[in-house]
Design an enzyme around this catalytic site. Structure first.
Site, PDB file in Angstrom:
ATOM      1  N   PHE A 156       0.816  -1.208   0.000  1.00 38.84           N
ATOM      2  CA  PHE A 156       0.000   0.000   0.000  1.00 38.84           C
ATOM      3  C   PHE A 156       0.854   1.263   0.000  1.00 38.84           C
ATOM      4  O   PHE A 156       0.469   2.282  -0.576  1.00 38.84           O
ATOM      5  CB  PHE A 156      -0.950  -0.003   1.204  1.00 38.84           C
ATOM      6  N   TYR A 157       2.009   1.207   0.653  1.00 35.72           N
ATOM      7  CA  TYR A 157       2.928   2.347   0.644  1.00 35.72           C
ATOM      8  C   TYR A 157       3.238   2.771  -0.786  1.00 35.72           C
ATOM      9  O   TYR A 157       3.130   3.945  -1.145  1.00 35.72           O
ATOM     10  CB  TYR A 157       4.213   1.981   1.390  1.00 35.72           C
TER      11      TYR A 157
END
Length: 340
Positions: A156-157
């Site tokens: 997700f980063y």
């Protein structure tokens, strides 16, 4: 010039701020000094910046605030007219994003959206912001080039950082805000982040404890020393992004545009295996590590290798710090800072 640096209590932001002051520029910093890692290190960086401002005789002001707070950002922009904005505030950490995605929404998406809006209304001359090599995700074609696909993030980063690039392009297109995105490749060096491998390995080796060596140390990283990163950031910020006159909507290059928008890789260009990185650290410490060999971690990219040709051509970027030299400088700082 007067610069706004978001995340100036962080690793890269601290070094960029100090280097700008050393050349005589004024700096306003903003950081919420969160507890993702030890706040004492962040506070120490802030004290160093105060000393640097006195040493170089420049104006420096620090705002302790969260960029996700739009009112706080509005106040900073109301109080100052910035020649450049360098956005380095973000929730970092690949694996942390697996457990705490909400932190990345707040800082990397809401915070960046707020910054774009404030830059829009302030008519900011140039916004330079941090992206990451993690956007290359599932791509295995080496070296990573800015024209490669970046639509398969592995965590997700990386997804939030890719979103930042797309958000920046929309503002460059709609409001003609010049923006430059920099995809950082594994930055290390003095005053670094304690959650990064070099910092953790140094502490564990000195304590005589095992270090976790994922993928048995066979993956490679484009380790980039902080001084080389700072050079590239400042040169990129100095040179305002412009429209690419050769850009074609029939064959749209992803890293430039018919808007004042561009994206660059910023790395060393000479990847090293993790085991070689550990070897260099052992030599610098004069002590062998106890290596705990482990499988690959979820969300990790197997290899990274930056093609920095576009950045070299644009701003004469020339990284010249070897891994061994950089690791030695980090160890020297670590021993001094922690009195080891």
């Amino acid at each position: 010039m007067k610069h706004l640096i978001t995340g100036n209590a962080g690793f890269i932001g601290f070094h960029v701020a100090r280097t700008l002051m050393a050349r005589g520029d004024d700096v306003v910093g903003i950081d919420n000094v969160n507890d993702y890692y030890e706040t004492s290190l962040k506070e120490a960086r802030l004290r160093e910046l105060e000393r640097a401002a006195q040493q170089y005789g420049v104006n420096y002001r620090f705002e302790r605030a969260n960029i996700a707070n739009r009112a706080a950002l509005d106040k900073v922009f109301a109080d100052h007219q910035f020649d450049r904005v360098i956005h380095l505030a973000a929730q970092a950490g690949v694996r942390h994003s697996i457990e705490h995605p909400e932190s990345y929404v707040e800082s990397n998406l809401v915070g960046f959206s707020n910054l774009l809006e404030t830059c829009r209304y302030a008519a900011t001359p140039h916004l330079t912001y941090a992206s990451t090599s993690s956007v290359y995700g599932g791509n295995t074609q080496m070296p990573f080039n800015e024209d490669h696909g970046v639509d398969h993030p592995l965590q997700f980063y990386a997804a939030t950082k890719r979103a930042n690039e797309l958000m920046a392009h929309s503002y460059s297109h709609l409001f003609r805000i010049p923006t430059t995105g920099l995809r950082f490749f594994t930055v290390y060096g003095p005053w670094g982040r304690p959650d990064m491998a070099l910092f953790k390995f140094t502490r564990l080796i000195l304590e005589g404890k095992p270090i976790p060596v994922f993928n048995h140390g066979h993956h490679t990283r484009d380790f980039t020393y902080i001084d080389d990163i700072v050079e590239g950031v400042i040169k990129s910020s100095d040179q305002v992004a412009t429209v690419d006159a050769h850009w074609s909507s029939d064959q749209p290059a992803p890293s430039t545009s018919n808007a004042p928008f561009r994206v660059f890789n910023i790395g060393n260009g000479k990847p090293a295996q993790l085991v070689d990185y550990i070897d260099a650290l052992e030599d610098a410490l004069g002590k062998k590590a106890i290596r705990e060999m482990l499988p690959m971690q979820a969300g990790d990219i197997l290899n990274t290798h930056a093609d920095t040709g576009k950045l070299e051509q644009a701003v004469n970027y020339r990284p010249d710090t070897s891994v061994r030299e950089g690791v030695e400088k980090f160890v020297e700082w670590y021993r001094k800072y922690y009195s080891v």
